[in-house]
Design an enzyme around this catalytic site. Structure first.
Site, mmCIF file in Angstrom:
data_model
loop_
_atom_site.group_PDB
_atom_site.id
_atom_site.type_symbol
_atom_site.label_atom_id
_atom_site.label_comp_id
_atom_site.label_asym_id
_atom_site.label_seq_id
_atom_site.Cartn_x
_atom_site.Cartn_y
_atom_site.Cartn_z
ATOM 1 N N ARG A 142 43.730 69.162 83.920
ATOM 2 C CA ARG A 142 43.417 68.323 82.865
ATOM 3 C C ARG A 142 44.908 67.398 83.072
ATOM 4 O O ARG A 142 46.612 67.688 83.565
ATOM 5 C CB ARG A 142 43.703 68.596 81.613
ATOM 6 C CG ARG A 142 44.929 69.576 81.004
ATOM 7 C CD ARG A 142 44.217 70.462 79.638
ATOM 8 N NE ARG A 142 44.020 69.772 78.775
ATOM 9 C CZ ARG A 142 42.432 69.376 77.856
ATOM 10 N NH1 ARG A 142 41.616 70.063 78.558
ATOM 11 N NH2 ARG A 142 42.108 67.751 77.328
ATOM 12 N N LYS A 154 41.339 66.540 71.204
ATOM 13 C CA LYS A 154 41.188 65.773 70.247
ATOM 14 C C LYS A 154 41.147 66.775 68.257
ATOM 15 O O LYS A 154 41.074 65.454 67.582
ATOM 16 C CB LYS A 154 39.020 66.189 69.962
ATOM 17 C CG LYS A 154 39.143 64.759 71.222
ATOM 18 C CD LYS A 154 37.611 64.505 71.387
ATOM 19 C CE LYS A 154 36.919 65.850 72.517
ATOM 20 N NZ LYS A 154 35.280 65.540 72.737
ATOM 21 N N GLU A 192 32.115 65.187 74.412
ATOM 22 C CA GLU A 192 31.236 65.510 73.521
ATOM 23 C C GLU A 192 31.528 64.542 71.796
ATOM 24 O O GLU A 192 32.873 64.973 72.037
ATOM 25 C CB GLU A 192 32.409 67.135 72.503
ATOM 26 C CG GLU A 192 31.439 67.541 71.913
ATOM 27 C CD GLU A 192 31.490 68.834 70.917
ATOM 28 O OE1 GLU A 192 32.900 69.514 72.087
ATOM 29 O OE2 GLU A 192 31.582 69.595 69.931
HETATM 30 P P1 ATP Z 1 40.097 68.244 73.699
HETATM 31 O O1 ATP Z 1 40.459 69.622 74.205
HETATM 32 O O2 ATP Z 1 40.845 67.492 73.337
HETATM 33 O O3 ATP Z 1 39.088 68.316 72.881
HETATM 34 P P2 ATP Z 1 37.701 68.369 75.555
HETATM 35 O O4 ATP Z 1 38.066 68.653 76.872
HETATM 36 O O5 ATP Z 1 37.271 69.697 74.477
HETATM 37 O O6 ATP Z 1 38.408 67.363 75.164
HETATM 38 P P3 ATP Z 1 35.521 66.535 76.044
HETATM 39 O O7 ATP Z 1 34.807 66.314 75.627
HETATM 40 O O8 ATP Z 1 34.264 68.205 76.130
HETATM 41 O O9 ATP Z 1 36.718 67.324 75.109
HETATM 42 O O10 ATP Z 1 35.807 66.084 77.592
HETATM 43 C C1 ATP Z 1 35.115 65.373 78.375
HETATM 44 C C2 ATP Z 1 35.819 65.300 79.486
HETATM 45 O O11 ATP Z 1 36.705 65.405 79.871
HETATM 46 C C3 ATP Z 1 36.137 66.959 80.153
HETATM 47 O O12 ATP Z 1 34.468 66.955 82.017
HETATM 48 C C4 ATP Z 1 37.234 67.556 80.246
HETATM 49 O O13 ATP Z 1 37.199 67.945 81.378
HETATM 50 C C5 ATP Z 1 38.171 66.460 80.894
HETATM 51 N N1 ATP Z 1 38.606 66.067 79.609
HETATM 52 C C6 ATP Z 1 39.286 66.454 78.181
HETATM 53 N N2 ATP Z 1 40.672 66.150 78.386
HETATM 54 C C7 ATP Z 1 41.939 66.195 79.658
HETATM 55 C C8 ATP Z 1 42.242 65.948 79.996
HETATM 56 N N3 ATP Z 1 43.809 65.873 79.121
HETATM 57 N N4 ATP Z 1 42.604 65.249 81.958
HETATM 58 C C9 ATP Z 1 41.417 65.657 82.218
HETATM 59 N N5 ATP Z 1 40.619 65.781 81.570
HETATM 60 C C10 ATP Z 1 40.121 66.014 80.455
HETATM 61 MG MG MG Z 2 34.951 70.292 75.202
#
Ligand code: ATP
Ligand code: MG
Length: 562
Positions: A259, A269, A34
């Site tokens: 994760r 984020k 995102e």
């Molecule tokens: P945040 O919680 O930091 O905002 P998010 O999961 O909302 O992260 P996205 O942009 O939706 O962020 O993430 C894109 C992809 O990266 C998703 O498939 C998510 O599962 C993966 N991802 C995000 N954070 C991690 C992590 N700490 N370890 C492994 N994969 C991750």
């Molecule tokens: Mg997300």
């Protein structure tokens, strides 16, 4: 690029699908960030996983911006994501997509669901929807509009799109089961009214699909076979399955993994944005940030990050990885590849009183003891040198083997020198200069009479030295779990006030005069350093310490780690 040798449970599932021909032999993954922030090391794990699988199975991996939430998304983030994925070494082969490109299709799918009697326009506002939802122990209540005729919902949904209703006054909801044990399945909202400018679709839409609706259908539209995501989406999987089944759409297999959590680090984020907004760091690319742009400015290589992601592997159980696992990945690589140089971070002047004034010798120094092919270079030696302040003590404690009055040490690649006098500032008592005599017979660093010294110091010739600023970094959070805070505080309470130390007057050996921004060196005895392209310029050199030579966290106060 290196190929991942080890298998894991995800690859086993894919192998099984290939055996059973579930997706006609195809493997097509995607990485769906995102664009509401910069990518971090956790995303690197997801990227290496999905792109790595596509590479190893000779499949494809798309890059898709999951941009359904316009109030938090910006082009700056889109551009940074593109740059970071490319920097990590992956190629989406022209398949860069945006969920927002599917808004028309998604609208059509929503109308289909209504027609099939599987979605309805609901007149409850957000608070009421929440009240009606029930709890883990209590079933929810049906919306008063749940039985609304299909034609009426179609008409209202169209008028929602046309902007006839206030923001938040109506939603489109899936008609599933208000008593479902999984709360996500209790008639989830699929569309909301939100007058918000979108970074790509502008003001075309005043209704936006919810993430869950857009996400599974975007995967379906792109004919993704394996939707690899983190564990928190396990509960959403039944909803994705329900939507895709209800529409008879192509159905990827979602596979969840744990994760990445890193010790002494936050990987959310929202929290990283808070650190940027509150100027607790200099930006998303501050070298203390766990973002890919921060790690890059710190001096991490893409290959070391890929190596780290391979090393930690994938699992179904959440755990915390120590920062030193990440640091070891870059330390190991730089040990093999980084040329050595001598730099003095906190200079103390040394005068060799028996060395001729005006004389300069060019001494041979090894560029990398790990790699003879990297050759040697010349370093100038003269009567006036700099050494580290720390390497001299006027009153040495026991076991201090470095320079002190009457003590002899080796200067790397040069001579044995013996301290004969410490010159002090009469006002402060601070040692401002150390006088030594050298033994000309020890050129190259060994004494023909076999006498030994217990320390070898790095040094820089004073008249030849070039100036630089060096920035040293420590962990951004003092606790291994930054969320471990007293009542009423938040993760910011654990910020490390000493995470950045700027040393403005460092002295470097002259071979670094033409060092190219973006290059990496081992400064002997001090660690690995990166010439920061963003901070250097106009004759100023700024080096970031990527990592120290040894795992120093193990030695610091244990409370820092745990
Ligand atoms: P945040 O919680 O930091 O905002 P998010 O999961 O909302 O992260 P996205 O942009 O939706 O962020 O993430 C894109 C992809 O990266 C998703 O498939 C998510 O599962 C993966 N991802 C995000 N954070 C991690 C992590 N700490 N370890 C492994 N994969 C991750
Ligand atoms: Mg997300």
């Amino acid at each position: 690029m290196e190929k991942t040798a080890t298998t894991n449970f995800i690859r086993e599932i894919i192998d099984e699908h290939l055996r059973t021909n579930r997706f006609h032999g195809k493997v097509h993954t995607r990485f769906p960030p995102e664009p509401n922030g910069y990518l971090h090391i956790g995303h690197a794990k997801a990227i290496c996983l999905s792109f790595g699988i596509a590479r190893d199975y000779k499949g494809l991996c798309n890059l898709r911006m999951d941009d359904t939430n316009p109030e938090k998304e910006e082009m700056e983030y889109v551009n940074a994501i593109i740059e970071d994925v490319r920097w990590l070494g992956f190629d989406w082969g022209g398949r860069l997509y945006y969920a927002s490109d599917y808004f028309d299709k998604l609208y059509g799918y929503a109308v289909d669901l209504i027609r099939k009697g599987k979605a309805y326009v609901c007149d409850l506002d957000a608070d009421q929807v929440r009240d009606y939802r029930g709890t883990l122990t209590q079933p929810g209540k049906d919306s008063p509009n749940r039985g609304r005729p299909v034609e009426e919902s179609i008409d209202l949904f169209e008028r929602m799109r046309k902007g006839e209703f206030e923001d938040g006054s109506r939603t489109l909801r899936a008609k599933i089961d208000m008593a479902h044990p999984n709360i996500i399945m209790r008639d989830p909202v699929l569309y909301r009214i939100k007058r918000e400018h979108h970074h790509r679709t502008g003001d075309k839409w005043c209704i936006y699909p919810m993430y869950d609706f857009a996400h599974c259908l975007s995967d379906s539209i792109e004919h993704i076979t394996h939707s690899i995501c983190t564990l928190e989406f396990e509960n959403n999987r039944p909803l994705y399955d329900w939507i895709l089944d209800a529409l008879g759409a192509h159905h990827p297999q979602q596979i969840e993994f744990a994760r990445l959590n890193l010790g002494n680090t936050v990987l959310s984020k929202r929290k990283l944005l808070q650190l940027v907004r509150e100027e607790r760091v200099s930006g998303w690319d501050d070298p203390r940030m766990p973002t890919l742009s921060g790690l890059r400015r710190r001096g991490y290589t893409a290959s070391s990050i890929r190596g780290f992601c391979d090393e930690i592997g994938v699992a179904k159980m959440n755990s915390i990885v120590d920062v030193n696992v990440l640091e070891n990945s870059v330390r190991g690589e730089l040990n093999r590849t980084a040329p050595r140089a001598m730099a003095v971070l906190r200079p103390l002047k040394v005068v060799i009183t028996n060395y001729p004034e005006g004389k300069t010798e060019e001494l041979d120094a090894v560029n990398n003891p790990e790699d003879a092919a990297m050759g040697t270079r010349k370093v100038p030696f003269s009567r006036e040198l700099y050494i580290e302040k720390d390497d001299f003590r006027e009153e040495p404690p026991p076991k201090f083997f470095r320079l002190a009055p009457g003590k002899e040490v080796r200067l790397r690649y040069a001579y044995f020198v013996k301290c004969v006098e410490a010159v002090k500032d009469p006002k402060t008592g601070e040692v401002t200069e150390v006088r030594c005599i050298y033994d000309p017979a020890t050129r190259g660093g060994d004494a023909p009479d076999g006498r030994k010294v217990k320390a070898t110091l790095h040094w820089v010739s004073a008249p030849h030295a070039i100036d630089a600023e060096v920035r040293l970094y420590d962990l951004l959070f003092t606790k291994r779990d930054p969320e471990d805070v007293p009542e009423g505080a938040d993760f910011r309470a654990n910020l490390n006030p000493g995470s950045l130390e700027v040393l403005p007057s460092c002295k470097l050996e002259p071979s670094l005069k033409n060092a190219v921004p973006g290059s990496r060196y081992q400064f002997e005895r001090l660690g690995y350093f990166y010439l920061d392209p963003a901070a250097s310029g106009a004759g100023k050199k700024v080096f970031n310490r990527t990592v120290s030579l040894k795992d120093t966290w193990a030695k610091v106060d244990a409370s820092k780690k745990r």
